[in-house]
Design a protein around this motif. Structure first.
Motif, PDB file in Angstrom:
ATOM      1  N   HIS A 129       0.836  -1.203   0.000  1.00  8.81           N
ATOM      2  CA  HIS A 129       0.000   0.000   0.000  1.00  8.81           C
ATOM      3  C   HIS A 129       0.874   1.259   0.000  1.00  8.81           C
ATOM      4  CE1 HIS A 129      -2.819   3.064   1.302  1.00  8.81           C
ATOM      5  NE2 HIS A 129      -2.095   3.242   2.394  1.00  8.81           N
ATOM      6  N   ILE A 130       1.873   1.296   0.863  1.00 10.45           N
ATOM      7  CA  ILE A 130       2.765   2.455   0.952  1.00 10.45           C
ATOM      8  C   ILE A 130       3.495   2.660  -0.374  1.00 10.45           C
ATOM      9  CG2 ILE A 130       4.884   3.324   2.026  1.00 10.45           C
ATOM     10  CD1 ILE A 130       3.879   2.049   4.666  1.00 10.45           C
ATOM     11  N   PHE A 131       3.936   1.586  -0.987  1.00 10.86           N
ATOM     12  CA  PHE A 131       4.685   1.660  -2.239  1.00 10.86           C
ATOM     13  C   PHE A 131       3.950   2.490  -3.283  1.00 10.86           C
ATOM     14  CE2 PHE A 131       5.665  -0.161  -6.450  1.00 10.86           C
ATOM     15  CZ  PHE A 131       7.041   0.058  -6.498  1.00 10.86           C
ATOM     16  N   ARG A 132       2.694   2.132  -3.554  1.00  5.54           N
ATOM     17  CA  ARG A 132       1.952   2.870  -4.584  1.00  5.54           C
ATOM     18  C   ARG A 132       1.530   4.245  -4.073  1.00  5.54           C
ATOM     19  NH1 ARG A 132      -2.594   0.196  -8.457  1.00  5.54           N
ATOM     20  NH2 ARG A 132      -3.614  -0.289  -6.489  1.00  5.54           N
ATOM     21  N   THR A 133       1.283   4.387  -2.778  1.00  5.47           N
ATOM     22  CA  THR A 133       0.930   5.689  -2.213  1.00  5.47           C
ATOM     23  C   THR A 133       2.045   6.704  -2.466  1.00  5.47           C
ATOM     24  OG1 THR A 133      -0.459   4.655  -0.512  1.00  5.47           O
ATOM     25  CG2 THR A 133       0.273   6.910  -0.090  1.00  5.47           C
ATOM     26  N   VAL A 134       3.296   6.275  -2.369  1.00  6.06           N
ATOM     27  CA  VAL A 134       4.430   7.172  -2.625  1.00  6.06           C
ATOM     28  C   VAL A 134       4.400   7.661  -4.075  1.00  6.06           C
ATOM     29  CG1 VAL A 134       6.945   7.309  -2.784  1.00  6.06           C
ATOM     30  CG2 VAL A 134       5.880   6.250  -0.790  1.00  6.06           C
ATOM     31  N   LEU A 173       0.756  13.719  -7.434  1.00  2.00           N
ATOM     32  CA  LEU A 173      -0.050  14.829  -6.922  1.00  2.00           C
ATOM     33  C   LEU A 173       0.806  16.059  -6.647  1.00  2.00           C
ATOM     34  CD1 LEU A 173      -2.474  13.008  -4.445  1.00  2.00           C
ATOM     35  CD2 LEU A 173      -3.023  13.914  -6.716  1.00  2.00           C
ATOM     36  N   GLY A 174       1.978  15.839  -6.093  1.00  2.00           N
ATOM     37  CA  GLY A 174       2.875  16.951  -5.799  1.00  2.00           C
ATOM     38  C   GLY A 174       3.326  17.664  -7.060  1.00  2.00           C
ATOM     39  N   ARG A 175       3.600  16.907  -8.100  1.00  2.00           N
ATOM     40  CA  ARG A 175       4.044  17.501  -9.361  1.00  2.00           C
ATOM     41  C   ARG A 175       2.906  18.242 -10.068  1.00  2.00           C
ATOM     42  NH1 ARG A 175       8.886  18.630 -10.093  1.00  2.00           N
ATOM     43  NH2 ARG A 175       8.675  18.311 -12.318  1.00  2.00           N
ATOM     44  N   MET A 176       1.668  17.856  -9.788  1.00  4.04           N
ATOM     45  CA  MET A 176       0.517  18.495 -10.429  1.00  4.04           C
ATOM     46  C   MET A 176      -0.051  19.654  -9.615  1.00  4.04           C
ATOM     47  SD  MET A 176      -1.615  15.296 -12.086  1.00  4.04           S
ATOM     48  CE  MET A 176      -1.985  14.529 -10.513  1.00  4.04           C
ATOM     49  N   THR A 177       0.475  19.886  -8.423  1.00  2.00           N
ATOM     50  CA  THR A 177      -0.082  20.898  -7.528  1.00  2.00           C
ATOM     51  C   THR A 177       0.902  22.036  -7.330  1.00  2.00           C
ATOM     52  OG1 THR A 177      -1.320  19.162  -6.367  1.00  2.00           O
ATOM     53  CG2 THR A 177      -1.097  21.284  -5.252  1.00  2.00           C
ATOM     54  N   GLU A 178       0.461  23.224  -7.685  1.00  2.00           N
ATOM     55  CA  GLU A 178       1.295  24.413  -7.520  1.00  2.00           C
ATOM     56  C   GLU A 178       1.589  24.646  -6.038  1.00  2.00           C
ATOM     57  OE1 GLU A 178       1.014  29.129  -8.624  1.00  2.00           O
ATOM     58  OE2 GLU A 178      -0.166  27.702  -9.801  1.00  2.00           O
ATOM     59  N   CYS A 215       4.165  10.422   2.572  1.00  2.00           N
ATOM     60  CA  CYS A 215       3.531   9.196   2.065  1.00  2.00           C
ATOM     61  C   CYS A 215       4.322   7.957   2.481  1.00  2.00           C
ATOM     62  CB  CYS A 215       3.409   9.254   0.549  1.00  2.00           C
ATOM     63  SG  CYS A 215       2.210  10.450  -0.069  1.00  2.00           S
ATOM     64  N   LEU A 216       5.635   8.073   2.456  1.00  3.31           N
ATOM     65  CA  LEU A 216       6.500   6.948   2.819  1.00  3.31           C
ATOM     66  C   LEU A 216       6.311   6.536   4.280  1.00  3.31           C
ATOM     67  CD1 LEU A 216       8.848   5.062   1.992  1.00  3.31           C
ATOM     68  CD2 LEU A 216      10.397   6.897   2.703  1.00  3.31           C
ATOM     69  N   PHE A 217       6.150   7.515   5.155  1.00  2.00           N
ATOM     70  CA  PHE A 217       6.100   7.232   6.597  1.00  2.00           C
ATOM     71  C   PHE A 217       4.685   7.200   7.188  1.00  2.00           C
ATOM     72  CE2 PHE A 217      10.444   9.201   6.286  1.00  2.00           C
ATOM     73  CZ  PHE A 217      11.135   8.017   6.508  1.00  2.00           C
ATOM     74  N   HIS A 218       3.656   7.529   6.414  1.00  4.52           N
ATOM     75  CA  HIS A 218       2.329   7.731   6.998  1.00  4.52           C
ATOM     76  C   HIS A 218       1.778   6.520   7.751  1.00  4.52           C
ATOM     77  CE1 HIS A 218       0.645   5.716   3.427  1.00  4.52           C
ATOM     78  NE2 HIS A 218      -0.505   5.660   4.083  1.00  4.52           N
ATOM     79  N   ASP A 219       2.145   5.326   7.366  1.00  4.87           N
ATOM     80  CA  ASP A 219       1.659   4.117   8.043  1.00  4.87           C
ATOM     81  C   ASP A 219       2.776   3.337   8.729  1.00  4.87           C
ATOM     82  OD1 ASP A 219      -1.071   4.380   7.544  1.00  4.87           O
ATOM     83  OD2 ASP A 219      -1.023   3.206   5.702  1.00  4.87           O
ATOM     84  N   LEU A 220       3.927   3.941   8.920  1.00  3.92           N
ATOM     85  CA  LEU A 220       5.061   3.242   9.544  1.00  3.92           C
ATOM     86  C   LEU A 220       4.703   2.683  10.911  1.00  3.92           C
ATOM     87  CD1 LEU A 220       8.054   2.407   9.533  1.00  3.92           C
ATOM     88  CD2 LEU A 220       8.598   4.700  10.398  1.00  3.92           C
ATOM     89  N   HIS A 221       3.933   3.428  11.672  1.00  2.63           N
ATOM     90  CA  HIS A 221       3.556   2.971  13.024  1.00  2.63           C
ATOM     91  C   HIS A 221       2.755   1.666  12.999  1.00  2.63           C
ATOM     92  CE1 HIS A 221       0.317   5.602  11.593  1.00  2.63           C
ATOM     93  NE2 HIS A 221      -0.478   4.813  12.286  1.00  2.63           N
ATOM     94  N   GLU A 222       2.192   1.308  11.831  1.00  2.00           N
ATOM     95  CA  GLU A 222       1.419   0.070  11.743  1.00  2.00           C
ATOM     96  C   GLU A 222       2.297  -1.175  11.862  1.00  2.00           C
ATOM     97  OE1 GLU A 222      -1.352   0.157   8.471  1.00  2.00           O
ATOM     98  OE2 GLU A 222      -2.385   1.894   9.315  1.00  2.00           O
ATOM     99  N   ALA A 223       3.619  -1.013  11.787  1.00  2.00           N
ATOM    100  CA  ALA A 223       4.513  -2.131  12.095  1.00  2.00           C
ATOM    101  C   ALA A 223       4.329  -2.531  13.556  1.00  2.00           C
ATOM    102  CB  ALA A 223       5.969  -1.749  11.818  1.00  2.00           C
ATOM    103  N   ARG A 224       3.920  -1.576  14.391  1.00  2.00           N
ATOM    104  CA  ARG A 224       3.691  -1.839  15.818  1.00  2.00           C
ATOM    105  C   ARG A 224       2.216  -2.027  16.156  1.00  2.00           C
ATOM    106  NH1 ARG A 224       8.238   0.719  19.296  1.00  2.00           N
ATOM    107  NH2 ARG A 224       9.922   0.761  17.769  1.00  2.00           N
ATOM    108  N   THR A 225       1.336  -1.283  15.511  1.00  2.00           N
ATOM    109  CA  THR A 225      -0.087  -1.318  15.878  1.00  2.00           C
ATOM    110  C   THR A 225      -0.909  -2.261  15.013  1.00  2.00           C
ATOM    111  OG1 THR A 225      -0.712   0.483  14.380  1.00  2.00           O
ATOM    112  CG2 THR A 225       0.013   1.098  16.614  1.00  2.00           C
ATOM    113  N   GLY A 226      -0.374  -2.642  13.856  1.00  2.00           N
ATOM    114  CA  GLY A 226      -1.169  -3.373  12.882  1.00  2.00           C
ATOM    115  C   GLY A 226      -2.073  -2.402  12.138  1.00  2.00           C
ATOM    116  N   ASP A 227      -2.717  -2.888  11.099  1.00  2.00           N
ATOM    117  CA  ASP A 227      -3.644  -2.092  10.305  1.00  2.00           C
ATOM    118  C   ASP A 227      -5.047  -2.356  10.814  1.00  2.00           C
ATOM    119  OD1 ASP A 227      -4.537  -0.560   7.852  1.00  2.00           O
ATOM    120  OD2 ASP A 227      -5.493  -2.494   7.460  1.00  2.00           O
ATOM    121  N   LEU A 228      -5.744  -1.312  11.189  1.00  2.00           N
ATOM    122  CA  LEU A 228      -7.124  -1.458  11.650  1.00  2.00           C
ATOM    123  C   LEU A 228      -8.060  -0.934  10.577  1.00  2.00           C
ATOM    124  CD1 LEU A 228      -6.817  -0.279  15.366  1.00  2.00           C
ATOM    125  CD2 LEU A 228      -6.816  -2.611  14.475  1.00  2.00           C
TER     126      LEU A 228
END
Length: 193
Positions: free
Chosen positions: A35-40, A46-51, A62-75
């Motif tokens: 999920h993170i891979f494609r989110t990046v 989006l960044g390139r298309m947004t002024e 995007c790379l780090f947004h779900d990093l904490h799920e290594a500890r909490t799991g995905d809910l």
């Protein structure tokens, strides 16, 4: 170096941490890392298309947004009715051991707060990744994907993400590779190099 090695092992847990919502859809499965891979990639687009967007910051978010799920799991949304993970403790614990932990923590907290342009675009990248997955499942015949798509579309925050989402919905997910319906698919390449 031991702390960096531990961080990299922890990040590897995301490859083995399943995204749990797809069990309710009845088809599809992916890890948090997938999920993170494609989110990046979506965040970059989006960044390139947004002024005025800081694309580098957006990609890191995007790379780090779900990093904490290594500890909490995905809910998933059903789990979240009953369980509240302590995301802030997980973020503090994982970032507290790293020389660059403050940057990671700031990026995740900014994402969770959702007030900056980059945080809104990162949030939309996260949602667009699900929209892409749902469209792929819809194209493969999952009749429940449409209903999920409606909810995911309503969560988008930026106009550019809504415009991209509409295009995603209108696009056959296999056309990127199967657009050319020539005889090549019957005979293969005739080029004898």
């Amino acid at each position: 170096m031991k702390r960096i090695a531990n961080f990299l092992f922890e990040a590897g847990m995301l490859k083995r941490t399943p995204r749990t919502g797809f069990q309710f859809l009845g088809s599809g499965a992916e890890s948090v890392a997938e999920h993170i891979f494609r989110t990046v990639y979506i965040g970059y687009a989006l960044g390139r298309m947004t002024e005025n967007a800081d694309t580098d910051k957006l990609i890191k978010m995007c790379l780090f947004h779900d990093l904490h799920e290594a500890r909490t799991g995905d809910l998933n949304y059903v789990n979240k009715k009953y369980v509240k993970p302590d995301e802030h403790k997980a973020i503090d614990d994982l970032s507290g051991t790293l020389p660059f932990g403050d940057e990671i923590k700031e990026l995740i907290l900014e994402f969770l707060e959702g007030k900056t342009l980059e945080a809104q675009l990162a949030y939309d990248a996260d949602q667009l990744e699900m929209i892409l997955a749902l469209k792929e499942y819809k194209d493969l015949g999952n009749k429940y994907a449409d209903e999920w798509l409606d909810f995911a579309m309503k969560r988008l925050k930026t106009d550019i993400a809504r415009e991209l989402a509409e295009t995603i919905i209108e696009t056959d997910s296999s056309l990127w590779w199967f657009k050319d319906k020539s005889d090549w698919w019957v005979h293969g390449s005739k080029d004898k190099k």
